[in-house]
Design a protein around this motif. Structure first.
Motif, PDB file in Angstrom:
ATOM      1  N   TRP A  17      -5.558  26.339 -33.019  1.00  0.00           N
ATOM      2  CA  TRP A  17      -6.013  26.346 -34.412  1.00  0.00           C
ATOM      3  C   TRP A  17      -7.155  27.341 -34.612  1.00  0.00           C
ATOM      4  O   TRP A  17      -7.197  28.057 -35.621  1.00  0.00           O
ATOM      5  CB  TRP A  17      -6.447  24.945 -34.835  1.00  0.00           C
ATOM      6  CG  TRP A  17      -5.313  23.983 -34.896  1.00  0.00           C
ATOM      7  CD1 TRP A  17      -5.005  23.009 -33.991  1.00  0.00           C
ATOM      8  CD2 TRP A  17      -4.314  23.896 -35.924  1.00  0.00           C
ATOM      9  NE1 TRP A  17      -3.881  22.322 -34.375  1.00  0.00           N
ATOM     10  CE2 TRP A  17      -3.432  22.838 -35.573  1.00  0.00           C
ATOM     11  CE3 TRP A  17      -4.077  24.597 -37.104  1.00  0.00           C
ATOM     12  CZ2 TRP A  17      -2.339  22.493 -36.352  1.00  0.00           C
ATOM     13  CZ3 TRP A  17      -2.983  24.249 -37.891  1.00  0.00           C
ATOM     14  CH2 TRP A  17      -2.136  23.210 -37.504  1.00  0.00           C
ATOM     15  N   LEU A  18      -8.080  27.376 -33.657  1.00  0.00           N
ATOM     16  CA  LEU A  18      -9.195  28.321 -33.758  1.00  0.00           C
ATOM     17  C   LEU A  18      -8.698  29.757 -33.650  1.00  0.00           C
ATOM     18  O   LEU A  18      -9.128  30.633 -34.411  1.00  0.00           O
ATOM     19  CB  LEU A  18     -10.228  28.031 -32.663  1.00  0.00           C
ATOM     20  CG  LEU A  18     -11.012  26.719 -32.798  1.00  0.00           C
ATOM     21  CD1 LEU A  18     -11.892  26.493 -31.576  1.00  0.00           C
ATOM     22  CD2 LEU A  18     -11.854  26.730 -34.070  1.00  0.00           C
ATOM     23  N   ALA A  19      -7.787  29.985 -32.707  1.00  0.00           N
ATOM     24  CA  ALA A  19      -7.235  31.332 -32.562  1.00  0.00           C
ATOM     25  C   ALA A  19      -6.450  31.727 -33.815  1.00  0.00           C
ATOM     26  O   ALA A  19      -6.533  32.876 -34.279  1.00  0.00           O
ATOM     27  CB  ALA A  19      -6.340  31.407 -31.329  1.00  0.00           C
ATOM     28  N   GLY A  20      -5.682  30.789 -34.364  1.00  0.00           N
ATOM     29  CA  GLY A  20      -4.923  31.068 -35.586  1.00  0.00           C
ATOM     30  C   GLY A  20      -5.825  31.375 -36.763  1.00  0.00           C
ATOM     31  O   GLY A  20      -5.551  32.291 -37.548  1.00  0.00           O
ATOM     32  N   ALA A  21      -6.923  30.611 -36.887  1.00  0.00           N
ATOM     33  CA  ALA A  21      -7.881  30.881 -37.969  1.00  0.00           C
ATOM     34  C   ALA A  21      -8.494  32.271 -37.799  1.00  0.00           C
ATOM     35  O   ALA A  21      -8.679  33.015 -38.772  1.00  0.00           O
ATOM     36  CB  ALA A  21      -8.974  29.810 -37.973  1.00  0.00           C
ATOM     37  N   GLY A  22      -8.789  32.628 -36.542  1.00  0.00           N
ATOM     38  CA  GLY A  22      -9.315  33.963 -36.284  1.00  0.00           C
ATOM     39  C   GLY A  22      -8.331  35.052 -36.659  1.00  0.00           C
ATOM     40  O   GLY A  22      -8.706  36.098 -37.203  1.00  0.00           O
ATOM     41  N   ALA A  23      -7.044  34.815 -36.382  1.00  0.00           N
ATOM     42  CA  ALA A  23      -6.012  35.787 -36.737  1.00  0.00           C
ATOM     43  C   ALA A  23      -5.929  35.969 -38.253  1.00  0.00           C
ATOM     44  O   ALA A  23      -5.804  37.099 -38.748  1.00  0.00           O
ATOM     45  CB  ALA A  23      -4.667  35.346 -36.176  1.00  0.00           C
ATOM     46  N   VAL A  24      -6.006  34.868 -38.985  1.00  0.00           N
ATOM     47  CA  VAL A  24      -5.942  34.949 -40.451  1.00  0.00           C
ATOM     48  C   VAL A  24      -7.136  35.719 -41.003  1.00  0.00           C
ATOM     49  O   VAL A  24      -6.995  36.582 -41.886  1.00  0.00           O
ATOM     50  CB  VAL A  24      -5.883  33.533 -41.055  1.00  0.00           C
ATOM     51  CG1 VAL A  24      -6.029  33.589 -42.574  1.00  0.00           C
ATOM     52  CG2 VAL A  24      -4.569  32.847 -40.687  1.00  0.00           C
ATOM     53  N   LEU A  25      -8.326  35.413 -40.494  1.00  0.00           N
ATOM     54  CA  LEU A  25      -9.530  36.111 -40.957  1.00  0.00           C
ATOM     55  C   LEU A  25      -9.468  37.595 -40.618  1.00  0.00           C
ATOM     56  O   LEU A  25      -9.825  38.447 -41.444  1.00  0.00           O
ATOM     57  CB  LEU A  25     -10.774  35.474 -40.329  1.00  0.00           C
ATOM     58  CG  LEU A  25     -11.109  34.055 -40.798  1.00  0.00           C
ATOM     59  CD1 LEU A  25     -12.294  33.498 -40.004  1.00  0.00           C
ATOM     60  CD2 LEU A  25     -11.421  34.036 -42.295  1.00  0.00           C
TER      61      LEU A  25
END
Length: 488
Positions: free
Chosen positions: A246-254
Motif C-alpha cells: 500500500w505504501l509503495a502503491g501510494a508512492g507510485a501514484v504520487l
C-alpha cells in the motif's frame, strides 16, 4: 572511420533489400533481445543453490531477482530518452560493454549483498540496451515487409529465450557452477558489440532529438515505474494485508501525479503525451499491455499446476512448456505472410483473439488434462507471436524519427508493468484462496480443488481485462491509415 565510409554504410543500410544483406546487424540485435529475455528467468532455477552457497535469506533471494527486474523495467524510458538525444547506437554499445563487465563481476561475489549489487548493475545496463533494439532495426530497411520480417525474427529469438530460460539454467547447473549463468552472457555481449559496431550505421546527429533532456521528468518517470513494479512484487510476496504494498502503491501514484504535472509544465517533456493521441501508438501499447497481463497468469500457474498438483518433476514441467516454444519458433516465418494476406489490423485482431482463446481454454479446461494446457500454450503463443510483431512495428511507425528509442522503451515498459500487475492479481487471488503456503497444495483433494478454482478465477479475471484492452485497441487501430506496402 572516414565520413565517406559512414555515408556509404548508411546508404547501404537504408536501402537493404533483404535480411541477408544486413545479417550481422540482425544477429546482433537478436542476441541483445535474447540476453534481455534470458536474464528475466535463467537465474531463478539457481536460487536454491545460491541460497545454500552464499547463506542467503529468503528476503535476499527475492532481491536478487526483483532488483534486476525493477531497475530494468524502471529505467528503460529514461535511457530511451537519453538515446534519442545522444545516439541510439552509441547508447547500445556503451550499455553492452557495461553489461558484459557487470556480468563478469559475479566471479568476485562472496555475499548475498554483493550478488544483489551485481544483479542491480546488470539491470541498469540491460535497460540501456533495451530501447535500442527495435529503434536500430528500423534504420536498416525502408520496406514494410522487410521490417515486419526482421522484427518477427528478433522477437522470435527473444521470446524463445524467455520460454527456455529455466530449462537452459537447469541444464547448465547440472554440470557447471551457478556463476556460469551470468558469465556466459559476456561472450554473447561481445558478439553483439561486434555485430552492431560493424553492421549498423553510426548515429546521424541531424536525426537526433535536439530538445534538452528533462531530468526531473526522467527521475519522476523512473520512480513511478519502479514503485509500480515494486508494489506488484510486494503484493505477491507479502500480500495486501501488509502495509508495504500500500505504501509503495501510494508512492507510485504520487510520483505519477508529479510526473504528469512536470511534463505538462515543462517546455521540453521527456515524453510528449500528445503522441498517445496517435491511434497507432495508443493501440499498440494497449495490445502490448494485454500480452503482459495474459502471459503473467500462464507463466505463474502452469508450472505450479504441473509440479505441485500433478506431481511432475521440474524437468518434465520444463518439457511441458514445449508447445509454447515450438509455436513461437514455427510461427515466426509465417507472420509476414499472414499479415500480408489479411491486413495489419485484421491480423492483430485475429492474433489477439487466439491469445484470448488460449487464456479461456486454460482457465476453463486446464485442470482436466495436459492436452488442454498444451492447446492453451499453443494458442497464446501463436497470438502473442502475431500481435507482438505488429504492435512493435506499428508503434515505431507512429512516432517521429527522433523519438523512436523512447517509443520502443514505452512499448517494452507497458508490457513489463502489465505483466507485474497480472502477477499481482494472480498471486493475490491464489493466496487469498489458499490462505497459506503453496508447497502442500497437492497433498489433499481439498487443497487441489481450491488451487484449481483460484487459478480458474485468476485466469478468467485477467482474460476479461485482456479482452477489454484488445477491443479498445482494435477500435483505436481502426482509425490508423493502413501502411503503404513497398514490394522488394
Amino acid at each position: 572511420m572516414s565520413v565517406d565510409v559512414v555515408e556509404v554504410r548508411e546508404e547501404k543500410a537504408a536501402h537493404a533489400t533483404s535480411l541477408r544483406a544486413v545479417w550481422p546487424a540482425i544477429l546482433g540485435l537478436s542476441v541483445v533481445f535474447l540476453v534481455e529475455m534470458l536474464d528475466n528467468s535463467v537465474l531463478n532455477v539457481a536460487l536454491p543453490t545460491i541460497g545454500r552457497e552464499l547463506g542467503a535469506s529468503a528476503s535476499a533471494l527475492q532481491w536478487i531477482t526483483s532488483g534486476y527486474s525493477l531497475l530494468f523495467g524502471g529505467l528503460m524510458v529514461a535511457f530511451g530518452a537519453i538515446a534519442d538525444r545522444y545516439g541510439t547506437r552509441r547508447m547500445m554499445l556503451i550499455g553492452l560493454s557495461l553489461f558484459a563487465l557487470a556480468n563478469l563481476m559475479v566471479l568476485a561475489v562472496t555475499t548475498p549483498g554483493q550478488l544483489i549489487a551485481v544483479r542491480a548493475a546488470i539491470g541498469v545496463t540491460a535497460a540501456m540496451t533495451a530501447p535500442g533494439t527495435m529503434a536500430l532495426c528500423f534504420r536498416l530497411f525502408d520496406q514494410e515487409n522487410l521490417l515486419m520480417r526482421a522484427t518477427s525474427l528478433i522477437a522470435t529469438v527473444g521470446l524463445t529465450g524467455m520460454a527456455i530460460g529455466p530449462t537452459v539454467g537447469g541444464l547448465v547447473l547440472a554440470v557447471l557452477p551457478w556463476q556460469t549463468l551470468l558469465v556466459m552472457n559476456v561472450p554473447i555481449a561481445l558478439l553483439a558489440i561486434g555485430c552492431i559496431r560493424f553492421g549498423i550505421p553510426a548515429d546521424d546527429p541531424a536525426k537526433r532529438n535536439r530538445s534538452p533532456l528533462d531530468l526531473p521528468g526522467a527521475l519522476l518517470g523512473t520512480a513511478t515505474i519502479i514503485l509500480a513494479l515494486w508494489t506488484a512484487t510486494l503484493a505477491v510476496e507479502q500480500g495486501w494485508n501488509s502495509r508495504s504494498p500500500w505504501l509503495a502503491g501510494a508512492g507510485a501514484v504520487l510520483a505519477a501525479a508529479a510526473f504528469v504535472i512536470q511534463e505538462r509544465r515543462t517546455a521540453h517533456p521527456i515524453f510528449d503525451f500528445a503522441l498517445l493521441k496517435r491511434p497507432a501508438v495508443s493501440a499498440s501499447l494497449a495490445y502490448e499491455a494485454a500480452l503482459g497481463l495474459g502471459m503473467a497468469v500462464i507463466g505463474f500457474t502452469v508450472t505450479l499446476q504441473l509440479q505441485l498438483v500433478w506431481g511432475w518433476s521440474p524437468a518434465q514441467a520444463a518439457l511441458g512448456n514445449l508447445p509454447q516454444v515450438i509455436v513461437l519458433l514455427a510461427a515466426g516465418p509465417l507472420v509476414e505472410k499472414f499479415v500480408d494476406k489479411v491486413g495489419t489490423q485484421r491480423a492483430a485482431v485475429l492474433g489477439a483473439s487466439s491469445f484470448l482463446a488460449g487464456l479461456v481454454v486454460y482457465g476453463l479446461l486446464g485442470r482436466q488434462s495436459y492436452i488442454w494446457i498444451a492447446i492453451a500454450l499453443a494458442l497464446t503463443a501463436a497470438g502473442m507471436r502475431v500481435v507482438a510483431t505488429i504492435a512493435g512495428v506499428t508503434v515505431m511507425r507512429g512516432l517521429p524519427e527522433d523519438q523512436t528509442s523512447i517509443g520502443a522503451a514505452m512499448s517494452d515498459t507497458s508490457q513489463e508493468v502489465a505483466s507485474s500487475v497480472g502477477l499481482a492479481v494472480t498471486g493475490t487471488i491464489v493466496a487469498a484462496a489458499l490462505g497459506g503456503t503453496l508447497i502442500g497444495v497437492g497433498a489433499t483433494p481439498g487443497g487441489i480443488h481450491t488451487f484449481e478454482n483460484a487459478v480458474t478465477t485468476a485466469t478468467l479475471v485477467l482474460a476479461a481485462l485482456c479482452a477489454g484492452l484488445i477491443v479498445w485497441a482494435a477500435r483505436r487501430a481502426a482509425r490508423t491509415p493502413a501502411p503503404t506496402q513497398v514490394e522488394g
